[in-house]
Design a protein around this motif. Structure first.
Motif, PDB file in Angstrom:
ATOM      1  N   LYS A   1       0.807  -1.217   0.000  1.00  0.00           N
ATOM      2  CA  LYS A   1       0.000   0.000   0.000  1.00  0.00           C
ATOM      3  C   LYS A   1       0.843   1.271   0.000  1.00  0.00           C
ATOM      4  O   LYS A   1       0.557   2.212  -0.744  1.00  0.00           O
ATOM      5  CB  LYS A   1      -0.943  -0.002   1.199  1.00  0.00           C
ATOM      6  CG  LYS A   1      -1.905   1.148   1.206  1.00  0.00           C
ATOM      7  CD  LYS A   1      -2.872   1.037   2.360  1.00  0.00           C
ATOM      8  CE  LYS A   1      -3.840   2.189   2.339  1.00  0.00           C
ATOM      9  NZ  LYS A   1      -4.849   2.071   3.378  1.00  0.00           N
ATOM     10  N   ASP A   2       1.887   1.317   0.816  1.00  0.00           N
ATOM     11  CA  ASP A   2       2.739   2.512   0.863  1.00  0.00           C
ATOM     12  C   ASP A   2       3.434   2.751  -0.464  1.00  0.00           C
ATOM     13  O   ASP A   2       3.519   3.882  -0.940  1.00  0.00           O
ATOM     14  CB  ASP A   2       3.785   2.405   1.987  1.00  0.00           C
ATOM     15  CG  ASP A   2       3.172   2.505   3.368  1.00  0.00           C
ATOM     16  OD1 ASP A   2       2.085   3.117   3.508  1.00  0.00           O
ATOM     17  OD2 ASP A   2       3.767   1.961   4.315  1.00  0.00           O
ATOM     18  N   ALA A   3       3.934   1.676  -1.079  1.00  0.00           N
ATOM     19  CA  ALA A   3       4.600   1.813  -2.376  1.00  0.00           C
ATOM     20  C   ALA A   3       3.626   2.308  -3.438  1.00  0.00           C
ATOM     21  O   ALA A   3       3.970   3.170  -4.258  1.00  0.00           O
ATOM     22  CB  ALA A   3       5.207   0.471  -2.797  1.00  0.00           C
ATOM     23  N   VAL A   4       2.405   1.787  -3.419  1.00  0.00           N
ATOM     24  CA  VAL A   4       1.378   2.223  -4.375  1.00  0.00           C
ATOM     25  C   VAL A   4       1.110   3.709  -4.203  1.00  0.00           C
ATOM     26  O   VAL A   4       1.087   4.471  -5.174  1.00  0.00           O
ATOM     27  CB  VAL A   4       0.076   1.402  -4.201  1.00  0.00           C
ATOM     28  CG1 VAL A   4      -1.076   2.010  -4.989  1.00  0.00           C
ATOM     29  CG2 VAL A   4       0.296  -0.043  -4.617  1.00  0.00           C
ATOM     30  N   TYR A   5       0.930   4.131  -2.977  1.00  0.00           N
ATOM     31  CA  TYR A   5       0.632   5.529  -2.685  1.00  0.00           C
ATOM     32  C   TYR A   5       1.747   6.452  -3.213  1.00  0.00           C
ATOM     33  O   TYR A   5       1.479   7.411  -3.934  1.00  0.00           O
ATOM     34  CB  TYR A   5       0.457   5.710  -1.181  1.00  0.00           C
ATOM     35  CG  TYR A   5       0.191   7.133  -0.772  1.00  0.00           C
ATOM     36  CD1 TYR A   5      -1.089   7.671  -0.877  1.00  0.00           C
ATOM     37  CD2 TYR A   5       1.206   7.940  -0.292  1.00  0.00           C
ATOM     38  CE1 TYR A   5      -1.346   8.979  -0.511  1.00  0.00           C
ATOM     39  CE2 TYR A   5       0.963   9.247   0.078  1.00  0.00           C
ATOM     40  CZ  TYR A   5      -0.314   9.760  -0.036  1.00  0.00           C
ATOM     41  OH  TYR A   5      -0.556  11.060   0.320  1.00  0.00           O
ATOM     42  N   HIS A   6       2.980   6.137  -2.868  1.00  0.00           N
ATOM     43  CA  HIS A   6       4.101   6.993  -3.272  1.00  0.00           C
ATOM     44  C   HIS A   6       4.323   6.976  -4.778  1.00  0.00           C
ATOM     45  O   HIS A   6       4.602   8.014  -5.382  1.00  0.00           O
ATOM     46  CB  HIS A   6       5.381   6.605  -2.523  1.00  0.00           C
ATOM     47  CG  HIS A   6       5.296   6.898  -1.059  1.00  0.00           C
ATOM     48  ND1 HIS A   6       5.206   8.169  -0.552  1.00  0.00           N
ATOM     49  CD2 HIS A   6       5.259   6.066   0.014  1.00  0.00           C
ATOM     50  CE1 HIS A   6       5.115   8.125   0.759  1.00  0.00           C
ATOM     51  NE2 HIS A   6       5.139   6.861   1.123  1.00  0.00           N
ATOM     52  N   TYR A   7       4.195   5.811  -5.403  1.00  0.00           N
ATOM     53  CA  TYR A   7       4.424   5.715  -6.840  1.00  0.00           C
ATOM     54  C   TYR A   7       3.385   6.518  -7.619  1.00  0.00           C
ATOM     55  O   TYR A   7       3.717   7.297  -8.503  1.00  0.00           O
ATOM     56  CB  TYR A   7       4.404   4.251  -7.287  1.00  0.00           C
ATOM     57  CG  TYR A   7       4.902   4.074  -8.703  1.00  0.00           C
ATOM     58  CD1 TYR A   7       6.241   3.783  -8.938  1.00  0.00           C
ATOM     59  CD2 TYR A   7       4.060   4.216  -9.796  1.00  0.00           C
ATOM     60  CE1 TYR A   7       6.725   3.637 -10.229  1.00  0.00           C
ATOM     61  CE2 TYR A   7       4.532   4.077 -11.085  1.00  0.00           C
ATOM     62  CZ  TYR A   7       5.860   3.778 -11.294  1.00  0.00           C
ATOM     63  OH  TYR A   7       6.325   3.645 -12.576  1.00  0.00           O
ATOM     64  N   ILE A   8       2.135   6.334  -7.288  1.00  0.00           N
ATOM     65  CA  ILE A   8       1.073   7.017  -8.026  1.00  0.00           C
ATOM     66  C   ILE A   8       1.138   8.525  -7.807  1.00  0.00           C
ATOM     67  O   ILE A   8       0.930   9.305  -8.732  1.00  0.00           O
ATOM     68  CB  ILE A   8      -0.311   6.435  -7.665  1.00  0.00           C
ATOM     69  CG1 ILE A   8      -0.392   5.008  -8.217  1.00  0.00           C
ATOM     70  CG2 ILE A   8      -1.443   7.293  -8.236  1.00  0.00           C
ATOM     71  CD1 ILE A   8      -1.642   4.254  -7.842  1.00  0.00           C
ATOM     72  N   LYS A   9       1.463   8.942  -6.607  1.00  0.00           N
ATOM     73  CA  LYS A   9       1.601  10.387  -6.360  1.00  0.00           C
ATOM     74  C   LYS A   9       2.794  10.957  -7.131  1.00  0.00           C
ATOM     75  O   LYS A   9       2.738  12.077  -7.631  1.00  0.00           O
ATOM     76  CB  LYS A   9       1.729  10.662  -4.863  1.00  0.00           C
ATOM     77  CG  LYS A   9       0.406  10.332  -4.182  1.00  0.00           C
ATOM     78  CD  LYS A   9       0.027  11.109  -3.024  1.00  0.00           C
ATOM     79  CE  LYS A   9      -0.148  12.538  -3.121  1.00  0.00           C
ATOM     80  NZ  LYS A   9      -1.123  13.121  -2.256  1.00  0.00           N
ATOM     81  N   LYS A  10       3.870  10.171  -7.241  1.00  0.00           N
ATOM     82  CA  LYS A  10       5.053  10.616  -7.973  1.00  0.00           C
ATOM     83  C   LYS A  10       4.759  10.734  -9.472  1.00  0.00           C
ATOM     84  O   LYS A  10       5.155  11.698 -10.124  1.00  0.00           O
ATOM     85  CB  LYS A  10       6.215   9.639  -7.744  1.00  0.00           C
ATOM     86  CG  LYS A  10       7.498  10.008  -8.479  1.00  0.00           C
ATOM     87  CD  LYS A  10       8.607   9.020  -8.191  1.00  0.00           C
ATOM     88  CE  LYS A  10       8.364   7.762  -8.969  1.00  0.00           C
ATOM     89  NZ  LYS A  10       9.437   6.778  -8.922  1.00  0.00           N
ATOM     90  N   VAL A  11       4.041   9.754 -10.011  1.00  0.00           N
ATOM     91  CA  VAL A  11       3.714   9.739 -11.436  1.00  0.00           C
ATOM     92  C   VAL A  11       2.661  10.794 -11.773  1.00  0.00           C
ATOM     93  O   VAL A  11       2.570  11.245 -12.904  1.00  0.00           O
ATOM     94  CB  VAL A  11       3.238   8.322 -11.868  1.00  0.00           C
ATOM     95  CG1 VAL A  11       2.711   8.305 -13.276  1.00  0.00           C
ATOM     96  CG2 VAL A  11       4.366   7.327 -11.719  1.00  0.00           C
ATOM     97  N   LYS A  12       1.886  11.195 -10.781  1.00  0.00           N
ATOM     98  CA  LYS A  12       0.807  12.181 -10.955  1.00  0.00           C
ATOM     99  C   LYS A  12      -0.228  11.685 -11.959  1.00  0.00           C
ATOM    100  O   LYS A  12      -0.559  12.354 -12.922  1.00  0.00           O
ATOM    101  CB  LYS A  12       1.371  13.539 -11.341  1.00  0.00           C
ATOM    102  CG  LYS A  12       2.281  14.124 -10.281  1.00  0.00           C
ATOM    103  CD  LYS A  12       2.804  15.476 -10.658  1.00  0.00           C
ATOM    104  CE  LYS A  12       3.672  15.963  -9.509  1.00  0.00           C
ATOM    105  NZ  LYS A  12       4.522  17.035  -9.836  1.00  0.00           N
ATOM    106  N   SER A  13      -0.743  10.511 -11.669  1.00  0.00           N
ATOM    107  CA  SER A  13      -1.750   9.899 -12.530  1.00  0.00           C
ATOM    108  C   SER A  13      -3.094  10.602 -12.376  1.00  0.00           C
ATOM    109  O   SER A  13      -3.538  10.868 -11.275  1.00  0.00           O
ATOM    110  CB  SER A  13      -1.939   8.425 -12.154  1.00  0.00           C
ATOM    111  OG  SER A  13      -0.720   7.751 -12.225  1.00  0.00           O
ATOM    112  N   ASP A  14      -3.716  10.869 -13.497  1.00  0.00           N
ATOM    113  CA  ASP A  14      -5.086  11.395 -13.493  1.00  0.00           C
ATOM    114  C   ASP A  14      -6.089  10.260 -13.591  1.00  0.00           C
ATOM    115  O   ASP A  14      -7.267  10.432 -13.275  1.00  0.00           O
ATOM    116  CB  ASP A  14      -5.291  12.331 -14.688  1.00  0.00           C
ATOM    117  CG  ASP A  14      -4.322  13.506 -14.649  1.00  0.00           C
ATOM    118  OD1 ASP A  14      -4.369  14.259 -13.670  1.00  0.00           O
ATOM    119  OD2 ASP A  14      -3.521  13.630 -15.599  1.00  0.00           O
TER     120      ASP A  14
END
Length: 159
Positions: A40-53
């Motif tokens: 869950k933490d990795a998902v959160y950080h990765y998606i926020k970094k990629v800035k997915s819409d």
């Protein structure tokens, strides 16, 4: 709009990214080596970094026969991983597409299945895919589920 596609190293995820690129969309394809969706933490950080819409969720525990023997791993990817992605998508207000499977039905139909047909999962894999779909419906406001053939038609309607 930046679209994150999970399961990029699989056939479905790869094809979705390629189709999106051909349509001129900003696609980011990731596989399990890029991101462990069960973390869950990795998902959160990765998606926020990629800035997915938006997220098109194609990652799945695909070993249908092995799912009967390794139920924990199957559930962890198909349900828990979906939940992690869905929670982050809801938090950042990203649209979410869940790719379903005909395994959520009993396989006894005489015509092609529709998303509105009554589910009756065929095996443990089908049960976890249906459970993942239910998780998405419960967590997200901006979601939809489809089968691969309807991805771009549904996506255009959703956007």
């Amino acid at each position: 709009m930046r679209i994150l596609v999970t399961g990029y190293t699989g056939q479905l995820g790869y094809d979705v990214v390629q189709q999106g690129l051909q349509l001129g969309l900003d696609m980011v394809g990731i596989g399990s080596k890029d991101l462990d969706i069960t973390n869950k933490d990795a998902v959160y950080h990765y998606i926020k970094k990629v800035k997915s819409d938006a997220i098109i969720h194609c990652a799945v525990f695909t070993a249908v026969d092995k799912a009967e023997d390794d139920k924990d791993a199957c559930h962890h990817v198909n349900v828990d991983g979906t939940k992690n992605l869905g929670e982050v998508a809801e938090e950042i207000n990203a649209k979410f597409m869940y790719i379903s499977t005909d395994y959520v039905f009993n396989g006894e139909g005489k015509t092609p299945f529709k998303a509105t047909d009554e589910p009756s999962p065929n095996g443990y894999y089908g049960r976890t895919k249906l459970e993942g779909e239910k998780v998405v419906k419960q967590l997200l406001e901006k979601w939809f589920s489809t089968y691969f053939m309807g991805v771009w038609y549904k996506w255009k309607q959703f956007c």
